[in-house]
Design a protein around this motif. Sequence first.
Motif, PDB file in Angstrom:
ATOM      1  N   UNK A  82       0.774  -1.228   0.000  1.00  0.00           N
ATOM      2  CA  UNK A  82       0.000   0.000   0.000  1.00  0.00           C
ATOM      3  C   UNK A  82       0.804   1.276   0.000  1.00  0.00           C
ATOM      4  N   UNK A  83       2.043   1.267  -0.506  1.00  0.00           N
ATOM      5  CA  UNK A  83       2.848   2.483  -0.595  1.00  0.00           C
ATOM      6  C   UNK A  83       3.813   2.363  -1.769  1.00  0.00           C
ATOM      7  N   UNK A  84       4.222   3.512  -2.322  1.00  0.00           N
ATOM      8  CA  UNK A  84       5.074   3.529  -3.507  1.00  0.00           C
ATOM      9  C   UNK A  84       6.399   2.813  -3.262  1.00  0.00           C
ATOM     10  N   UNK A  85       7.045   3.076  -2.135  1.00  0.00           N
ATOM     11  CA  UNK A  85       8.354   2.466  -1.867  1.00  0.00           C
ATOM     12  C   UNK A  85       8.262   0.945  -1.851  1.00  0.00           C
ATOM     13  N   UNK A  86       7.215   0.417  -1.252  1.00  0.00           N
ATOM     14  CA  UNK A  86       7.065  -1.038  -1.162  1.00  0.00           C
ATOM     15  C   UNK A  86       6.734  -1.641  -2.533  1.00  0.00           C
ATOM     16  N   UNK A 372      -2.488  -2.390  -3.722  1.00  0.00           N
ATOM     17  CA  UNK A 372      -3.580  -1.538  -3.241  1.00  0.00           C
ATOM     18  C   UNK A 372      -3.437  -0.149  -3.861  1.00  0.00           C
ATOM     19  N   UNK A 373      -3.682  -0.071  -5.155  1.00  0.00           N
ATOM     20  CA  UNK A 373      -3.425   1.169  -5.894  1.00  0.00           C
ATOM     21  C   UNK A 373      -4.307   2.315  -5.409  1.00  0.00           C
ATOM     22  N   UNK A 374      -5.538   1.996  -5.000  1.00  0.00           N
ATOM     23  CA  UNK A 374      -6.411   3.039  -4.478  1.00  0.00           C
ATOM     24  C   UNK A 374      -5.858   3.678  -3.224  1.00  0.00           C
ATOM     25  N   UNK A 375      -5.159   2.898  -2.416  1.00  0.00           N
ATOM     26  CA  UNK A 375      -4.502   3.422  -1.209  1.00  0.00           C
ATOM     27  C   UNK A 375      -3.313   4.280  -1.615  1.00  0.00           C
ATOM     28  N   UNK A 376      -2.509   3.771  -2.542  1.00  0.00           N
ATOM     29  CA  UNK A 376      -1.285   4.469  -2.952  1.00  0.00           C
ATOM     30  C   UNK A 376      -1.606   5.782  -3.664  1.00  0.00           C
ATOM     31  N   UNK A 377      -2.649   5.787  -4.483  1.00  0.00           N
ATOM     32  CA  UNK A 377      -2.980   6.979  -5.275  1.00  0.00           C
ATOM     33  C   UNK A 377      -3.450   8.154  -4.423  1.00  0.00           C
ATOM     34  N   UNK A 379      -2.144   8.542  -1.131  1.00  0.00           N
ATOM     35  CA  UNK A 379      -1.202   8.545  -0.016  1.00  0.00           C
ATOM     36  C   UNK A 379      -0.581   9.935   0.115  1.00  0.00           C
ATOM     37  N   UNK A 380      -0.765  10.568   1.271  1.00  0.00           N
ATOM     38  CA  UNK A 380      -0.285  11.940   1.469  1.00  0.00           C
ATOM     39  C   UNK A 380       1.235  12.039   1.421  1.00  0.00           C
ATOM     40  N   UNK A 381       1.948  10.939   1.658  1.00  0.00           N
ATOM     41  CA  UNK A 381       3.414  10.968   1.581  1.00  0.00           C
ATOM     42  C   UNK A 381       3.903  11.044   0.137  1.00  0.00           C
TER      43      UNK A 381
END
Length: 467
Positions: A82-86, A372-377, A379-381
């Motif tokens: 659920x994050x870009x780095x991961x 989880x692209x909806x989470x990543x898209x 993501x405030x970070x």
Amino acid sequence: MLDFAIFAVTFVIILVGAVLYLYPSSRRASGIPGLNPTDEKDGNLQDIVNRGSLHEFLVSLHQEFGPVASFWFGGRPVVSLGAVDQLRQHINPNRTTDSFETMLKSLLGYQAGAAGGATETLMRKKLYESAINNTLKNNFPLMLKLVEELVAKWTSFPEAQHIPLCAHLLGLAMKTVTQAALGQRFRDDSEVIRFRKNHDAIWSEIGKGYLDGSLEKSTSRKGHYENALSEMESVLLSVARERKAQRSQTVFVDTLLQSSLTERQEALYVRSLNCKCKMLKEQFVVLAVCIWAVHFLSTSEEVQRKLCEELEEVLGSDPVSLDKIPQLKYCQQVLNETVRTAKLTPIAARLQEVEGKVDQHVIPKETLVIYALGVVLQDADTWSVPYRFDPHRFEEESARKSFSLLGFSGNQACPELRFAYTVATVLLSMLVRQLKLQQLKGQVMEVRSELVSTPKDDTWITVSRRS
């Protein structure tokens, strides 16, 4: 006897305590933090149903457990990123597999190995990309014609008349995809209506019946669903026979039929779920991109003004052409931001073909990995003020790189999205130069975040002519 009874009771208490203590850790996916199965048979299915959608479930999952989290589909462990780095760390050699198609095939009952080996998969992928390119080139005049008809219809309406976006743009998406993919047969409205009926029956069960298990519990619903699948396959095979007798290669299916596929491979591709997946995906991606683009434009006069200025600078008074589309940089930013803000494809999936690692977590071979692209898209970070529609954010290199990494642009972008961007660009190029789009005041729009995000109910706008 009393001593034995005390010993027996004590032993049972210790055993139950040990099971309760060991059960959670033993059921997590390789120690990755996450949820234990709430049901031995269904895993976390009820938790997903309670949240309303898999996307909403993943939002809560990552809020609780961080960017790498696990849960259970039935008896199968699933890892969600659920994050870009991961996502950047996740190395999966199966780059020939379309992640959206992975989800669709699992929902439609795809059996592993039915579509051939890795070589055949790669061959089909290249063939499909070539078919999309040929389809865009040969059917661009068709797109112009269909969009022109829609815009003329809207222009004829009295000012301030409410326009239902989903109803009007579904017609555009269905006509564009069926005619460009399958040919002149779908100039007949009755054929489009028949195809749409089966399309809706299949998609409604994918969106709901699979997740809540209700499809298997209803004989009538399951029969209706299977009949729709069978009819769609019948239409595809009928079209294949008709088109194979022709020499022209003007629509998508022609490239498939005139390729070097053997008869067995050809039949496999058409009869298997590949064509059904592609047709379903194309129609819904085209529909969703167009709906959300027009909706978001209706919320911002400034974005409409800037887009109109670019169109006049690049095109003048001429209609858009395929070779001019790459020059419409701001239009590309608008569509990118549309996809991001709408969480267009909130979920994708890949099968872990070899053991992998993300952060300190080992992902075992054959684990289903959810993106989880909806989470990543949102993501405030990664995105500043993530819930705001702001095409200017894509002027930054970091935003473009993150978007490309997620598979929405660049080399990783799926061909269907390129097709949808082309249709949407044609639509916007005609709309904003002729009409001002306005949001209907007081409208509250709820989103259905399934395999493609769309409004739960129709969303409305009003239009007025530009002076």
